[in-house]
Design an enzyme around this catalytic site. Sequence first.
Site, PDB file in Angstrom:
ATOM      1  N   GLU A   1       0.793  -1.240   0.000  1.00  0.00           N
ATOM      2  CA  GLU A   1       0.000   0.000   0.000  1.00  0.00           C
ATOM      3  C   GLU A   1       0.824   1.287   0.000  1.00  0.00           C
ATOM      4  OE1 GLU A   1      -2.465  -0.493   3.464  1.00  0.00           O
ATOM      5  OE2 GLU A   1      -3.595  -2.130   2.602  1.00  0.00           O
TER       6      GLU A   1
ATOM      7  N   GLU B   1      -6.225 -10.786  -1.100  1.00  0.00           N
ATOM      8  CA  GLU B   1      -6.986 -10.582   0.144  1.00  0.00           C
ATOM      9  C   GLU B   1      -8.485 -10.522  -0.142  1.00  0.00           C
ATOM     10  OE1 GLU B   1      -5.417  -7.329   2.494  1.00  0.00           O
ATOM     11  OE2 GLU B   1      -3.353  -7.809   1.960  1.00  0.00           O
TER      12      GLU B   1
HETATM   13  C1  XIL Z   1      -6.118  -6.502   8.665  1.00  0.00           C
HETATM   14  C2  XIL Z   1      -6.400  -7.706   9.560  1.00  0.00           C
HETATM   15  O1  XIL Z   1      -7.323  -8.541   8.908  1.00  0.00           O
HETATM   16  C3  XIL Z   1      -6.922  -7.255  10.900  1.00  0.00           C
HETATM   17  O2  XIL Z   1      -7.032  -8.352  11.789  1.00  0.00           O
HETATM   18  C4  XIL Z   1      -6.019  -6.189  11.504  1.00  0.00           C
HETATM   19  O3  XIL Z   1      -6.596  -5.688  12.678  1.00  0.00           O
HETATM   20  C5  XIL Z   1      -5.775  -5.048  10.542  1.00  0.00           C
HETATM   21  O4  XIL Z   1      -5.288  -5.576   9.312  1.00  0.00           O
HETATM   22  N1  XIL Z   1      -4.928  -4.772   3.990  1.00  0.00           N
HETATM   23  C6  XIL Z   1      -3.904  -5.588   4.418  1.00  0.00           C
HETATM   24  C7  XIL Z   1      -4.114  -6.479   5.589  1.00  0.00           C
HETATM   25  O5  XIL Z   1      -2.857  -5.649   3.756  1.00  0.00           O
HETATM   26  O6  XIL Z   1      -2.944  -6.680   6.319  1.00  0.00           O
HETATM   27  C8  XIL Z   1      -5.220  -5.957   6.496  1.00  0.00           C
HETATM   28  O7  XIL Z   1      -5.455  -6.946   7.494  1.00  0.00           O
HETATM   29  C9  XIL Z   1      -6.463  -5.656   5.690  1.00  0.00           C
HETATM   30  C10 XIL Z   1      -6.189  -4.601   4.659  1.00  0.00           C
END
Ligand code: XIL
Length: 376
Positions: A157, A262
């Site tokens: 990101e 994701e």
């Molecule tokens: C999220 C997790 O799912 C949560 O448990 C945590 O509190 C915050 O992060 N983008 C990403 C992930 O790259 O690492 C994130 O994961 C969601 C958004």
Amino acid sequence: MALNSKIAAALLVFLSLVTAAQSPSGLKDAYKNSFLIGTALNRAHIYGEDARGVALIKQNFNAISPENALKWESIHPQLHRYDFEAADRYVKFGVANHMFIVGHTLVWHNQTPAWVFQDGKGKPLSRDKLLRRMRDHVHKVVGRYKGRIDGWDVVNEAFEEDGTLRQSKWMKIIGEDYITKAFQYAHEGDPKAELYYNEYNLEKPAKRRGVIELIRKLKAQGVQVSAVGLQEHDGLDWPSLEEVDATISDLAELGVKVNITELDINVLPQATSGVTAEVTAKAEARPNLNPYADGLPDSVQQELAKRYAGLFGVFLKHRGVISRVSFWGLADGDSWLNNWPVRGRTNYPLLFDRQGKPKPAYDAVINVALGQATQP
Ligand code: XIL
């Protein structure tokens, strides 16, 4: 009669066990000729406390990501203290089950402790010192799992929505070459590991252009980038299938793989002003933001199934460039979307329900692999 029905029941159990052992038993099998199917493991999975979840993971997935266990704050909470306990277990689980193991994530603006960017007096670190800190961390973590973690989200990101580089502490202190450096350090840590740039909202043209420019630059500098990861924290009607399709095509033109890293689908009303996956975004709880606390209406269940089928149709079309499609979590009850960006909602973004049962969306995704259209 009673004995006969007992024998019949026993036979049925036996037959179903034999069929379960023989038939393609899960998502990974349905997609075995196309790409890996992954999921993100939470703490209860990693520590084996969620036995039902672990069984589903083994049955359906051949790739894993750590939801939080490898983030900087988890493995390196203090300057001179690393904590690899959960991360080691995560990797051991993947090795024992012959899974493709993802490392997430090395350099990110979130879930990174404040001390990383400060000297002993709390003053901002110099460029050189922060680079050294980044190098030490990346070498230590990537080196520890060399030959076992197959691919790393090296930078996560780094862009704003308008396609400019995010003004993170990494960027402000080091400058834009922090990305190049992160990839170089990761490559030094494990020359054979795949290295990824991971991002959300690349369906937005300006942001996509920024990332394309970055990958071009990295490649021109001789930096190894294996794939761009599209997070795909999606909604029921955004991004459109056409936008997803165009995004994958544009990135593939760079000569890199494209992974879906994701995937989840928010079915609840959008609570932030724009579509985002920024984990620090917050919105107040309001009843109209949590409409399905008592259950998901069948119409939305079907809409979700259709949406998943549509997305997998696009992924299959691009199977030549997609190596892996990973979900962000296993069952609905596990999902981060129950607590983000609004705390305490009841969301239904994944393929397994709160009881671990496959949802209609699960069947829809399997049917796409089998070449069967799903009912509208
Ligand atoms: C999220 C997790 O799912 C949560 O448990 C945590 O509190 C915050 O992060 N983008 C990403 C992930 O790259 O690492 C994130 O994961 C969601 C958004």
